[in-house]
Design an enzyme around this catalytic site. Structure first.
Site, PDB file in Angstrom:
ATOM      1  N   GLU A   1       0.818  -1.221   0.000  1.00 42.54           N
ATOM      2  CA  GLU A   1       0.000   0.000   0.000  1.00 42.54           C
ATOM      3  C   GLU A   1       0.851   1.270   0.000  1.00 42.54           C
ATOM      4  OE1 GLU A   1      -2.934   0.021   3.108  1.00 42.54           O
ATOM      5  OE2 GLU A   1      -3.973   1.737   2.219  1.00 42.54           O
TER       6      GLU A   1
ATOM      7  N   HIS B   1      15.771  25.718  34.390  1.00 38.90           N
ATOM      8  CA  HIS B   1      14.628  26.539  34.828  1.00 38.90           C
ATOM      9  C   HIS B   1      14.436  27.686  33.849  1.00 38.90           C
ATOM     10  CE1 HIS B   1      11.899  28.652  37.498  1.00 38.90           C
ATOM     11  NE2 HIS B   1      12.579  29.761  37.226  1.00 38.90           N
TER      12      HIS B   1
HETATM   13  C1  FAD Z   1      -5.100   6.033  14.498  1.00 42.08           C
HETATM   14  C2  FAD Z   1      -3.809   5.481  15.025  1.00 42.08           C
HETATM   15  C3  FAD Z   1      -2.959   6.291  15.759  1.00 42.08           C
HETATM   16  C4  FAD Z   1      -1.754   5.789  16.237  1.00 42.08           C
HETATM   17  N1  FAD Z   1      -0.935   6.602  16.954  1.00 42.08           N
HETATM   18  C5  FAD Z   1       0.234   6.114  17.423  1.00 42.08           C
HETATM   19  C6  FAD Z   1       1.127   6.950  18.142  1.00 42.08           C
HETATM   20  O1  FAD Z   1       0.855   8.127  18.368  1.00 42.08           O
HETATM   21  N2  FAD Z   1       2.307   6.421  18.564  1.00 42.08           N
HETATM   22  C7  FAD Z   1       2.635   5.108  18.330  1.00 42.08           C
HETATM   23  O2  FAD Z   1       3.709   4.674  18.735  1.00 42.08           O
HETATM   24  N3  FAD Z   1       1.802   4.298  17.655  1.00 42.08           N
HETATM   25  C8  FAD Z   1       0.626   4.764  17.201  1.00 42.08           C
HETATM   26  N4  FAD Z   1      -0.191   3.945  16.474  1.00 42.08           N
HETATM   27  C9  FAD Z   1       0.231   2.538  16.252  1.00 42.08           C
HETATM   28  C10 FAD Z   1       1.257   2.468  15.127  1.00 42.08           C
HETATM   29  O3  FAD Z   1       0.713   3.021  13.958  1.00 42.08           O
HETATM   30  C11 FAD Z   1       1.665   1.029  14.920  1.00 42.08           C
HETATM   31  O4  FAD Z   1       2.124   0.488  16.143  1.00 42.08           O
HETATM   32  C12 FAD Z   1       2.783   0.913  13.887  1.00 42.08           C
HETATM   33  O5  FAD Z   1       2.383   1.441  12.651  1.00 42.08           O
HETATM   34  C13 FAD Z   1       3.204  -0.550  13.725  1.00 42.08           C
HETATM   35  O6  FAD Z   1       4.209  -0.619  12.790  1.00 42.08           O
HETATM   36  P1  FAD Z   1       4.445  -1.932  11.917  1.00 42.08           P
HETATM   37  O7  FAD Z   1       5.666  -1.658  11.100  1.00 42.08           O
HETATM   38  O8  FAD Z   1       4.413  -3.117  12.773  1.00 42.08           O
HETATM   39  O9  FAD Z   1       3.165  -2.051  10.980  1.00 42.08           O
HETATM   40  P2  FAD Z   1       2.373  -1.059  10.033  1.00 42.08           P
HETATM   41  O10 FAD Z   1       2.705   0.347  10.269  1.00 42.08           O
HETATM   42  O11 FAD Z   1       0.956  -1.482  10.145  1.00 42.08           O
HETATM   43  O12 FAD Z   1       2.922  -1.434   8.588  1.00 42.08           O
HETATM   44  C14 FAD Z   1       2.685  -2.670   8.013  1.00 42.08           C
HETATM   45  C15 FAD Z   1       2.761  -2.537   6.512  1.00 42.08           C
HETATM   46  O13 FAD Z   1       2.739  -3.824   5.946  1.00 42.08           O
HETATM   47  C16 FAD Z   1       2.008  -3.792   4.730  1.00 42.08           C
HETATM   48  N5  FAD Z   1       1.556  -5.131   4.435  1.00 42.08           N
HETATM   49  C17 FAD Z   1       0.696  -5.903   5.145  1.00 42.08           C
HETATM   50  N6  FAD Z   1       0.558  -7.108   4.579  1.00 42.08           N
HETATM   51  C18 FAD Z   1       1.345  -7.099   3.477  1.00 42.08           C
HETATM   52  C19 FAD Z   1       1.615  -8.059   2.473  1.00 42.08           C
HETATM   53  N7  FAD Z   1       1.071  -9.267   2.489  1.00 42.08           N
HETATM   54  N8  FAD Z   1       2.452  -7.713   1.480  1.00 42.08           N
HETATM   55  C20 FAD Z   1       3.017  -6.482   1.437  1.00 42.08           C
HETATM   56  N9  FAD Z   1       2.794  -5.540   2.364  1.00 42.08           N
HETATM   57  C21 FAD Z   1       1.973  -5.857   3.374  1.00 42.08           C
HETATM   58  C22 FAD Z   1       0.876  -2.821   5.044  1.00 42.08           C
HETATM   59  O14 FAD Z   1       0.349  -2.268   3.861  1.00 42.08           O
HETATM   60  C23 FAD Z   1       1.587  -1.787   5.921  1.00 42.08           C
HETATM   61  O15 FAD Z   1       2.050  -0.689   5.158  1.00 42.08           O
HETATM   62  C24 FAD Z   1      -1.397   4.433  15.971  1.00 42.08           C
HETATM   63  C25 FAD Z   1      -2.245   3.626  15.220  1.00 42.08           C
HETATM   64  C26 FAD Z   1      -3.426   4.133  14.746  1.00 42.08           C
HETATM   65  C27 FAD Z   1      -4.316   3.253  13.935  1.00 42.08           C
END
Ligand code: FAD
Length: 464
Positions: free
Chosen positions: A37, A443
């Site tokens: 994505e 401070h």
């Molecule tokens: C509204 C919201 C607010 C948030 N605010 C915070 C915050 O302030 N601070 C914080 O620390 N965390 C926050 N989070 C949580 C944070 O976004 C996640 O913890 C973080 O994005 C996790 O990272 P990741 O790399 O594990 O996965 P993700 O960021 O979810 O990335 C995974 C990627 O894998 C891709 N993918 C999935 N399956 C496949 C496949 N089969 N083939 C190819 N690509 C694939 C997806 O498209 C995605 O781009 C928030 C989450 C949300 C929903």
């Protein structure tokens, strides 16, 4: 077609995956990353960053209404929701583009497409142009998570939203129901409430922000109620009946049911890991509910296959994902990284007032049978807080009474999401009360309250 060979293939380019890819490349590995994505994952595109951009608009709006307190005038203050959203989307786009540059700079090969694991050491990518076969001795799963849906509460993007819909709202809700008072639910409640939506938050547990220290939850609830939010604790949404432009929510609390009407519902009842359709079961990867089971080094038990970030379970935080990414890259490169200490990962909620914490709550420390010393300091006792017009808040510290170890720190108030890192460093360095007491804090800063909250635990507080 012969498979393209790499040392490391990363699946998913969120803060877990792209950081792992960069670190592996820095360590001399040939690296490919697959993303279906957006580069930057949920965090940059649909999570951490765009929510903070929207909350910043709400914060400025709120401050403009307080202009006269600062000897200023701002009349006819209003907002333009599409413009607020456009700014948020622009910030997300800018950062996602930045990840593209970082991939190039670090010579990471990017494949845009959907990845599956047809066999050990192999990744198949369905791209717009066809299928690419990749081969690597080390594969890092970083496919993240998505919004959890509960039966009867499914989002439709019209009346019932997930965080994705709420980040691109079609309209300003007039009467909003937020289901779930974790960080995501409360941030959206804070945003829409500040812009004027009549907001109700329903929480099944006995308090809002239930993972926080009980005292912080109580403080937050008081602040939210003062801002006009309706907070319903120990309440379950049993069902949503959708009508024309309205939703009737059936709420149950203490065995009693009642109905309330809303024009918009945001469902923020947690997340589920993206574990499906990857071929994990066939490889023998263990999955517990919707998360891949790993050891402390993110190893899945299948040789050469690692899982990091949201797919590997709580805490579901970007900085945890990134840190695991670095750790795994180093492990693959033959280094000896330390496993992550979950107790040293801070959680931040960017509502108004902000909430931040690290380590044990008072209740958890007591449950563990530890004799503790507790310190507190209110924002009203801090010169900088008063000068900023931000006197609502408190800081609480919890120490092991025997060893002086800082077990936990809990904060609510302006900029605490920036301040908390001071205590995180303290915990990482296994700091005791003495080190913290002997540290000189500049401070006037809000950080002086962090000092005072330590002094208070030992009966030495100055400004209270
Ligand atoms: C509204 C919201 C607010 C948030 N605010 C915070 C915050 O302030 N601070 C914080 O620390 N965390 C926050 N989070 C949580 C944070 O976004 C996640 O913890 C973080 O994005 C996790 O990272 P990741 O790399 O594990 O996965 P993700 O960021 O979810 O990335 C995974 C990627 O894998 C891709 N993918 C999935 N399956 C496949 C496949 N089969 N083939 C190819 N690509 C694939 C997806 O498209 C995605 O781009 C928030 C989450 C949300 C929903």
């Amino acid at each position: 077609m012969a498979a393209k060979k790499f040392d490391v293939v990363v699946i998913g380019a969120g803060p877990g995956g792209y950081v792992a890819a960069i670190r592996a490349s820095q360590l001399g590995k040939s690296v490919a990353i697959v993303e279906r994505e957006n580069l930057g994952g949920i965090c940059l595109n649909w999570g951490c960053i765009p929510t903070k951009a929207m909350l910043r608009s709400a914060e400025v709006f709120h401050l403009m209404h307080r202009a006269s307190e600062f000897g200023l005038s701002a009349t006819g203050v209003s907002y333009d929701l599409p413009a607020v959203v456009a700014r948020s989307r622009g910030v997300a786009k800018q950062l996602s583009g930045g990840i593209g540059h970082l991939m190039k700079k670090n010579k990471v090969t990017v494949f845009m497409g959907d990845a599956t694991l047809p066999a050990k050491g192999r990744v198949s990518v369905k791209t717009a142009k066809g299928v690419e076969e990749l081969e690597a001795p080390a594969i890092i799963l970083a496919t993240g998570a998505r919004a959890r849906t509960l039966p009867g509460l499914e989002a439709d993007g019209d009346l019932v939203w997930t965080y994705r819909h709420a980040l691109e709202p079609k309209r300003m809700p007039k009467k909003l129901l937020v289901i779930g008072s974790g960080a995501i639910g409360i941030e959206f409640a804070s945003f829409f409430n500040t812009l004027g939506a009549d907001t109700t938050v329903v929480e099944v547990m006995d308090r809002v922000l239930p993972v926080e220290d009980a005292e912080i939850s109580a403080f937050a609830k008081k602040a939210f109620v003062k801002q006009g939010m309706n907070i319903l604790e120990k309440t379950t949404v049993k069902k949503l009946d959708k009508g024309k432009g309205k939703v009737t929510a059936h709420l149950e609390s203490n065995g009693k049911t009642e109905t309330m009407e809303f024009d918009t519902v945001i469902s923020a009842v947690g997340i589920v890991g993206n574990v499906e359709n990857l071929g994990l079961e066939a490889l023998g990867v263990k999955i517990d509910r919707t998360h891949v089971v790993t050891d402390e080094f993110c190893r899945t038990g299948v040789d050469g296959l690692y899982a990091i970030g949201d797919i590997a379970g709580a805490p579901w935080l970007a900085h945890k994902a990134s840190h695991e990414g670095v750790m795994v890259a180093e492990l693959i490169a033959g280094k000896h990284p330390h496993p992550i200490k979950p107790g040293s990962i801070a959680g931040c909620t960017y509502c108004h007032p902000q909430v931040a914490s690290v380590g044990m709550t008072e209740a958890k420390a007591k449950e563990a049978g530890i004799a503790i010393k507790v310190g507190r300091f209110p924002f009203i006792g801090n010169g900088k807080a008063i000068a900023l017009g931000e006197s609502e808040g408190m800081i609480k510290t919890i120490f092991d009474a025997k060893t002086g170890e800082l077990l936990g720190a809990h904060m609510i108030g302006a900029e605490v999401t920036e301040l908390i890192q001071g205590y995180v460093i303290g915990r990482q360095l296994e700091t005791t009360e003495e080190d913290l007491m002997h540290t000189v804090f500049p401070h006037p800063t809000l950080s002086e309250m962090m000092h005072e909250a330590v002094l208070d635990a030992y009966g030495q507080v100055i400004h209270m």
